[in-house]
Design a protein around this motif. Structure first.
Motif, PDB file in Angstrom:
ATOM      1  N   ASP A   1      49.987 -22.884  28.212  1.00 44.41           N
ATOM      2  CA  ASP A   1      49.959 -21.046  27.503  1.00 44.41           C
ATOM      3  C   ASP A   1      50.408 -21.173  25.945  1.00 44.41           C
ATOM      4  O   ASP A   1      51.031 -21.130  26.408  1.00 44.41           O
ATOM      5  CB  ASP A   1      50.859 -20.594  28.868  1.00 44.41           C
ATOM      6  N   GLU A   2      49.083 -20.921  25.417  1.00 42.75           N
ATOM      7  CA  GLU A   2      49.127 -19.989  24.456  1.00 42.75           C
ATOM      8  C   GLU A   2      50.003 -21.277  23.282  1.00 42.75           C
ATOM      9  O   GLU A   2      51.262 -20.483  22.543  1.00 42.75           O
ATOM     10  CB  GLU A   2      49.816 -19.063  24.254  1.00 42.75           C
TER      11      GLU A   2
ATOM     12  N   THR B   1      48.020 -15.736  32.138  1.00 45.80           N
ATOM     13  CA  THR B   1      49.215 -16.115  32.413  1.00 45.80           C
ATOM     14  C   THR B   1      49.407 -16.673  33.438  1.00 45.80           C
ATOM     15  O   THR B   1      49.408 -16.960  34.553  1.00 45.80           O
ATOM     16  CB  THR B   1      50.234 -15.786  31.265  1.00 45.80           C
TER      17      THR B   1
HETATM   18 MG   LIG Z   1      50.175 -14.626  28.520  1.00 43.16          MG
END
Ligand SMILES: [Mg+2]
Ligand SMILES: Nc1ncnc2c1ncn2[C@@H]1O[C@H](COP(=O)(O)OP(=O)(O)O)[C@@H](O)[C@H]1O
Lengths: 353, 287
Positions: A165-166, A49
């Motif tokens: 992000d995910e 991240t």
């Molecule tokens: Mg993360």
């Protein structure tokens, strides 16, 4: 919808130390080709991240680090000036606007004329197959719908770079699989430069042109999925990606001598004439089950797990550690039963020293 | 439940009901009697003397400037707490550090300190500035000190519950600069907190007595101070009519606060709905 240019992106010497002293990222060099989908893969807390946020402009790299979009240095540009599209893990949809309002937000901020704005919102909603949700409030959407709105919102502004992000982590397994296929098709069709963060290796394999495996703020390996899978650069990658068996034994006459027998190695290694302790690795699907008499290695079934299309066996007695192999077909295995294994020498993996 | 429901309720239920009603009566009766007294022609003769609005009219004649001042101060107080409180709540929520936590504690302090003490401190510090001391602005300062924490708390609670930081990052990623984000994302999403805080501030300002009583001058009186004044120096009926006027003003505000709280609880539902069948996106579009 198509994007006229696909922007190459580069991180040069980007490290990150947070105010509280946490060293989240060692200085990192990373180039992403225009139109490429790069996946950042690694266990939680490894700095994925943080890397993405440095690319986005939400976090500044430590002094000395540089972020380049094409030829232009953007290190000191805030996120709102970088023209990136971002999909957050929590989606970050605006509860005070309906779906169309969310998707059109970036266009409104850019002061596009009303008619043009409507047209583009409709176009993106259509592309994501959520046109009929246009006037729903955010709290009237399911998780999968929210995910699509978030993606539509990020794409509506025609960003130079898409950062995710995910994006699928919050969804259940079946939906995750489906949206993964869709995102893959979308990224290929748009030809947009995309950086995709995930801790799920099958997601990484399916989506990435290249994968960056990260470990505690460092890059452990960069490469296409097959290379990461079949030629891991180090022990961390070998053990993080998929299931890997370790065979450690004495090298003698081109064979690896193990508790369960002697395993022939590939020609080059055999020819080296080297002797001594060494280790090789192999994937469960690389071993073939055969009769004990014809096998290079023999072990005993400690446990067998029927998975439908195959049976997963945990074997004792082959090596010092237990070994996991997969047997296709209908054959049933009993605990304690003796089984033979052969492994093609070309399927054996050696880690660089 | 429906069939013979009442017969299944044990004596415990009835005992509790009776007790609750008793307590309610005990609490409400004085208020009702007091307001009734305000419209009774002669309190000492009782209701038989007849009902009248005479006293209410007299209250308006005597205290109309107090009424106006009270509303003026309440609105000014609201304006100031909005202008200070909303941005402050935003900063305190977004920038979390030891400093902001300290500021938060200090600003909340007036809630715990008796109004008298605050008033005394204000008098000690600014009592010498004659014009300021004489003006209604002096009372306003006291009210702002006292009500600001309520505005802060209300707005901060909402901002914390919606993860405003990530929402702002989302807006920024779409090209919105700070002021655009503040007006299109932060403020609209803090609306319920701002509204709840505003109702609270106005209600507290109108009803505040301790502080105001210490700070007021004969020319700067608010309703509760006037109420004390009328009880002390007028016929009982006038004081009671005064109570009636006060109630009529404050009760709608209290009801509105309750309604806000209820709305708030209902709006808390942000969990995603159950998955519906999603149509296939993009994969089918021709390449
Ligand atoms: Mg993360
Ligand atoms: N704002 C922050 N302040 C301090 N430490 C942080 C902050 N954000 C992340 N970290 C730390 O940096 C490391 C990497 O975090 P992150 O990039 O979020 O990991 P990942 O996304 O791979 O799970 C973690 O140890 C995390 O605790």
């Amino acid at each position: 919808m198509s994007l006229s240019t696909s922007m190459p992106v580069r991180l040069a010497g980007c490290g990150k130390t947070f105010a509280d002293g946490t060293r989240a990222l060692e200085p990192l060099d990373l180039g992403i080709a225009g139109g490429e989908t790069l996946v950042l893969l690694g266990p939680s807390g490894c700095g994925k991240t943080t890397t993405l946020r440095i690319l986005a402009g939400l976090e500044a790299p430590d002094p000395g680090g540089r972020v380049l979009f094409g030829e232009a240095e953007v290190t000191h540009l805030p996120i709102e000036k970088r023209n990136v599209g971002m999909v957050f893990q929590s989606y970050a949809l605006f509860p005070n606007m309906d779906v169309a309002g969310n998707v059109g937000y970036g266009l409104r901020v850019r002061r596009l004329p009303e008619a043009e704005r409507r047209r583009r919102v409709a176009e993106v909603l259509e592309m994501m197959a959520i046109s009929e949700l246009a006037h729903r409030r955010i709290d009237q959407l399911s998780g999968g719908q929210r995910q699509r709105v978030a993606l539509a919102r990020a794409l509506a502004v025609r960003p130079q770079v898409l950062l995710l992000d995910e994006p699928l982590t919050a969804l259940d397994a079946a939906l995750r699989e489906r949206l993964r296929v869709e995102i893959d098709a979308l990224l290929r069709r748009l030809g947009i430069t995309a950086i995709y963060v995930t801790h799920d290796q099958s997601e990484a394999m399916a989506l990435g042109d290249r994968i960056v495996v990260m470990d505690r703020g460092r890059v452990a390996q960069v490469g296409p999925p097959r290379e990461i899978y079949f030629r891991p650069a180090n022990r961390f990658v070998a053990e993080f990606i998929g299931t890997m068996n370790l065979l450690r034994g004495e090298l003698r006459d081109g064979r690896l001598v193990l508790p369960g027998g002697a395993l022939p190695l590939a020609g080059s290694e055999a020819a080296d004439g080297a002797a001594g302790e060494t280790e090789v690795l192999f994937r469960p699907e690389a071993a073939r089950i055969c009769a004990s008499e014809a096998a290079a290695l023999v072990g005993r079934v400690r446990s067998a797990q029927f998975l439908g299309d195959r049976t997963r066996l945990v074997l004792d007695g082959v090596a010092r550690r237990t070994v996991i192999v997969e047997a296709p077909g209908r054959r049933e295995f009993r605990d304690g039963e003796a089984v033979g294994l052969t492994i093609d020498p070309t399927d054996l993996i050696r880690l660089p020293d | 439940m429906l069939r013979g429901g009442t017969s299944r309720r044990g004596w415990g239920f009835w005992a509790q009901l009776a007790f609750t009603l008793l307590v309610c009566t005990f609490l409400i009766l004085p208020a009702v009697l007091s307001m009734l007294a305000g419209v009774t022609a002669n309190f000492f003769q009782g209701l038989s003397s007849g009902l009248t609005l005479k006293w209410v009219v007299q209250v308006f004649e005597l205290y109309s400037d107090t009424l106006l001042l009270t509303l003026g101060i309440a609105l000014a107080c609201l304006l100031v707490t909005l202008l200070i409180g909303v941005p402050a709540a935003y900063v305190l929520t977004v920038r979390q550090s030891w400093l902001t936590r300290l500021v938060e504690e200090v600003v909340t302090l007036p809630v715990a300190i008796p109004g008298l003490a605050i008033a005394l401190a204000l008098l000690l510090t600014y009592g010498g500035f004659g014009d300021f001391r004489q003006s209604w602005a002096f009372i306003l300062v006291g009210h702002v000190l006292y009500t600001l924490p309520f505005m802060l708390r209300a707005v901060m609670a909402v901002l914390a519950s919606i993860d405003i930081r990530t929402l702002e990052e989302g807006a920024a990623s779409l090209g919105a600069g700070f002021w655009t984000r503040f007006f299109t994302v932060v403020l609209p999403n803090a609306k319920s907190g701002i509204l709840a805080g505003s109702l609270m501030v106005v209600t507290l300002s109108i009803g505040e007595f301790n502080l105001t009583w210490m700070l007021h001058t004969p020319l700067t009186k608010t309703l509760p101070v006037g109420l004390a004044d009328s009880y002390a120096s007028m016929r009982l009926e006038v004081g009671s009519a005064y109570t009636l006027v006060f109630f009529v003003m404050i009760v709608p505000l209290l009801v509105a606060i309750q309604a806000m709280a209820r709305l708030e609880r209902r709006a808390k539902r942000t969990r995603p709905l159950r998955e519906e069948a999603l149509p296939q996106a993009v994969a089918e579009t021709p390449r």
